[in-house]
Design an enzyme around this catalytic site. Structure first.
Site, PDB file in Angstrom:
ATOM      1  N   HIS A  99      67.212 -50.186  18.691  1.00 59.08           N
ATOM      2  CA  HIS A  99      66.220 -50.555  17.680  1.00 59.08           C
ATOM      3  C   HIS A  99      65.606 -49.304  17.053  1.00 59.08           C
ATOM      4  CE1 HIS A  99      66.542 -54.533  19.323  1.00 59.08           C
ATOM      5  NE2 HIS A  99      66.111 -54.139  20.497  1.00 59.08           N
ATOM      6  N   GLU A 117      60.378 -52.709  23.272  1.00 57.12           N
ATOM      7  CA  GLU A 117      60.404 -53.919  24.086  1.00 57.12           C
ATOM      8  C   GLU A 117      60.421 -53.550  25.558  1.00 57.12           C
ATOM      9  OE1 GLU A 117      64.143 -55.293  22.416  1.00 57.12           O
ATOM     10  OE2 GLU A 117      65.162 -54.985  24.311  1.00 57.12           O
ATOM     11  N   HIS A 174      70.835 -50.120  24.653  1.00 52.93           N
ATOM     12  CA  HIS A 174      70.608 -51.083  25.736  1.00 52.93           C
ATOM     13  C   HIS A 174      71.394 -52.356  25.545  1.00 52.93           C
ATOM     14  CE1 HIS A 174      67.694 -52.169  22.615  1.00 52.93           C
ATOM     15  NE2 HIS A 174      67.732 -53.402  23.084  1.00 52.93           N
ATOM     16  N   ARG A 194      73.572 -53.105  15.985  1.00 50.50           N
ATOM     17  CA  ARG A 194      74.613 -53.352  16.969  1.00 50.50           C
ATOM     18  C   ARG A 194      75.564 -52.154  16.998  1.00 50.50           C
ATOM     19  NH1 ARG A 194      76.500 -58.422  15.145  1.00 50.50           N
ATOM     20  NH2 ARG A 194      74.829 -59.505  16.216  1.00 50.50           N
TER      21      ARG A 194
HETATM   22 ZN    ZN Z   1      66.625 -55.084  22.288  1.00 48.42          ZN
END
Ligand code: ZN
Length: 315
Positions: A99, A117, A174, A194
């Site tokens: 991200h 996150e 991740h 991605r």
């Molecule tokens: Zn994520």
């Protein structure tokens, strides 16, 4: 003074190619299908906006309440509801992703927020692992490994177990692996790049990759693996035990056995019941419930045997 109501929410669900049945069978949510990937327990996002389950605000959306009843959330000056809490059931591996931070997202994604996150591992198989970080030592090696498809050498798998807590800062490569159930607390953003999808096909075609953006945002070198995973399976009982305090959120775990009482001194406090059942202000709560303790609710009484993850915004 009028007593403040607890805001209980109706979750929103997503169907995903990697989803499963645990959210219905183990958490008791009434949702059809064998591909349920995510339960958005606390969400005020255009892709999922929870409604209030009862009381004075029944049927209103969380985003609407945030706009029209700012006093419930401590009158913070944030434009959008800042957090999103979801339970993820990964029957199969999720794609490898990264991200952006706020600065990159604002410049390249129409003023969107970046995404930080964190994960609490609710359940996983024996000898489970997650993808956290990578093994490239320089930006040049990063480019070579990605261009050459050297995924095995590139991806760093870290062993995890039930009760582990993991912070994922922007720029961290991740992925959640099949078999894991996770509670995720995150910034209210959906911007994901991605990097690799294991060469899988979806509807006969590979899903889109975002290599250019990934190369821009991936941090090199990655944070050491030992610094990313923390054992939170047992915390001090009957207190708000802090798991992380970062720029965007504070996350706590409560291991309740018996009773606890505390003053709700945050702008608002989100709670998700992960295990067990009990009472809050004499109201019954159980595994799978998500709710918000509004500003000014005062003293909070909890009773029973429960595991809860709670979160708020730093002030
Ligand atoms: Zn994520």
């Amino acid at each position: 003074m009028e007593e403040k109501e607890i805001l209980f929410l109706n979750p929103v669900f997503t169907h995903n190619i990697w989803g499963g049945k645990k959210l219905r069978e183990e958490f008791g949510y009434e949702i059809e299908g064998d591909d349920i990937g995510e339960c958005w327990g606390i969400a005020a996002h255009e892709n999922g906006d929870c409604t209030i389950r009862g009381g004075a605000y029944a049927g209103k959306t969380l985003s609407g309440l945030w706009r029209e009843n700012k006093e419930l959330f401590g009158n913070t000056d944030m434009r959008r509801f800042p957090l999103l809490v979801k339970i993820i059931d990964a029957r199969d591996d999720l794609s490898i992703q990264v991200h952006p931070d706020d600065v990159y997202a604002t410049a390249h994604e129409n003023g969107s927020l970046g995404k930080t996150e964190c994960w609490y591992v609710l359940d996983c198989p024996k000898d489970a692992s997650l993808v956290i970080g990578h093994n490239a030592k320089s930006k040049e090696e990063l480019r070579e490994m990605i261009a050459g498809g050297e995924w095995e050498a590139f991806i760093r798998e870290v062993p995890v177990k039930k009760g582990d807590f993991i912070q994922i800062d922007p720029g961290t490569v991740h992925a959640i692996k099949g078999g894991l159930t996770i509670l995720e607390t995150q910034q209210n953003s959906d911007i994901t790049y991605r990097v690799y999808d294991y060469g899988r096909l979806s509807g006969g075609k590979p899903r889109e990759l975002h290599i250019r953006q990934s190369l821009d945002v991936i941090s090199v070198p990655a944070v050491p693996a030992d610094d990313s995973v923390k054992d939170a399976s047992h915390v001090t009982k009957n207190i708000l035990a802090e798991l992380i305090f970062c720029e965007y959120y504070k996350v706590f775990k409560i291991d309740l056995e018996g009773r606890m009482k505390f003053e709700q001194k945050y702008p608002f406090l989100i709670m998700s019941v992960l295990e067990g059942s009990g009472l809050i202000q004499q109201k019954e709560i159980k595994k799978g419930d998500h709710f918000i303790l509004p500003n000014g609710i005062g003293k909070v009484n909890l009773e029973g045997r429960m595991q809860i993850i709670a979160s708020t915004v730093p002030v």
